[in-house]
Design an enzyme around this catalytic site. Structure first.
Site, PDB file in Angstrom:
ATOM      1  N   VAL A  72      45.386  43.875  36.363  1.00  0.00           N
ATOM      2  CA  VAL A  72      46.327  44.942  36.024  1.00  0.00           C
ATOM      3  C   VAL A  72      45.676  45.691  34.863  1.00  0.00           C
ATOM      4  CG1 VAL A  72      48.637  45.522  35.209  1.00  0.00           C
ATOM      5  CG2 VAL A  72      48.310  43.611  36.812  1.00  0.00           C
ATOM      6  N   GLY A  84      52.050  50.244  33.329  1.00  0.00           N
ATOM      7  CA  GLY A  84      51.840  48.823  33.624  1.00  0.00           C
ATOM      8  C   GLY A  84      53.090  48.192  34.223  1.00  0.00           C
ATOM      9  N   TYR A 113      53.749  40.602  29.720  1.00  0.00           N
ATOM     10  CA  TYR A 113      54.074  39.893  30.955  1.00  0.00           C
ATOM     11  C   TYR A 113      55.380  39.119  30.829  1.00  0.00           C
ATOM     12  CZ  TYR A 113      49.612  41.407  32.710  1.00  0.00           C
ATOM     13  OH  TYR A 113      48.579  42.181  33.132  1.00  0.00           O
TER      14      TYR A 113
END
Length: 139
Positions: A72, A84, A113
């Site tokens: 990513v 993102g 994340y």
């Protein structure tokens, strides 16, 4: 900025993909390697600003139980603009029926994340051939 998402590598500008990898310091990625890993990936998300690639992500999956998200990457000039999150959201939408989705966050991106729904694993393990990566991720 008008971000759109595509799920194909058809007509992708591989030199632009390399520029984006290099913009974040991933200099070992040349066009041949990039093309190979994307061709071998099961799930692909590419973000465009108009017709210019600004970020991407990919995943490998067995199609039933497990998947792993890789690479990513958002061009440095486009970071912190929600791209993102769009890429992760699109990858996860494509993997919505997969029981377990793994990823290894690059150092410093763990909180990102976590915010998009990932948690640390209790039993995650890895091996790296590159001693620098071993030191960064395992020691």
């Amino acid at each position: 900025m008008n971000i759109s998402i595509a799920n194909t590598i058809e007509n992708v500008d591989w030199s632009r993909m390399k520029e984006i990898y290099h913009s974040v310091g991933w200099r070992k990625h040349d066009e041949e390697k990039i093309k190979k890993v994307f061709n071998l990936s099961d799930v692909i998300t590419i973000a465009y600003d108009e017709n210019k690639i600004v970020g991407f992500g990919r995943a490998l999956s067995d199609g039933i139980f497990n998947a792993a998200i890789y690479d990513v990457v958002i061009e440095d000039l486009y970071q912190n603009k929600g791209i993102g999150q769009q890429i992760i959201g699109d990858l996860l939408a494509q993997l919505k029926d997969i029981s377990c989705v793994h990823l290894v966050a690059t150092t410093g991106n763990e909180e990102f994340y976590h915010k998009v729904g990932f948690s640390k694993t209790k039993t995650g393990m890895a091996r790296y051939l590159n001693p620098a990566l071993t030191k960064e991720y395992l020691e």
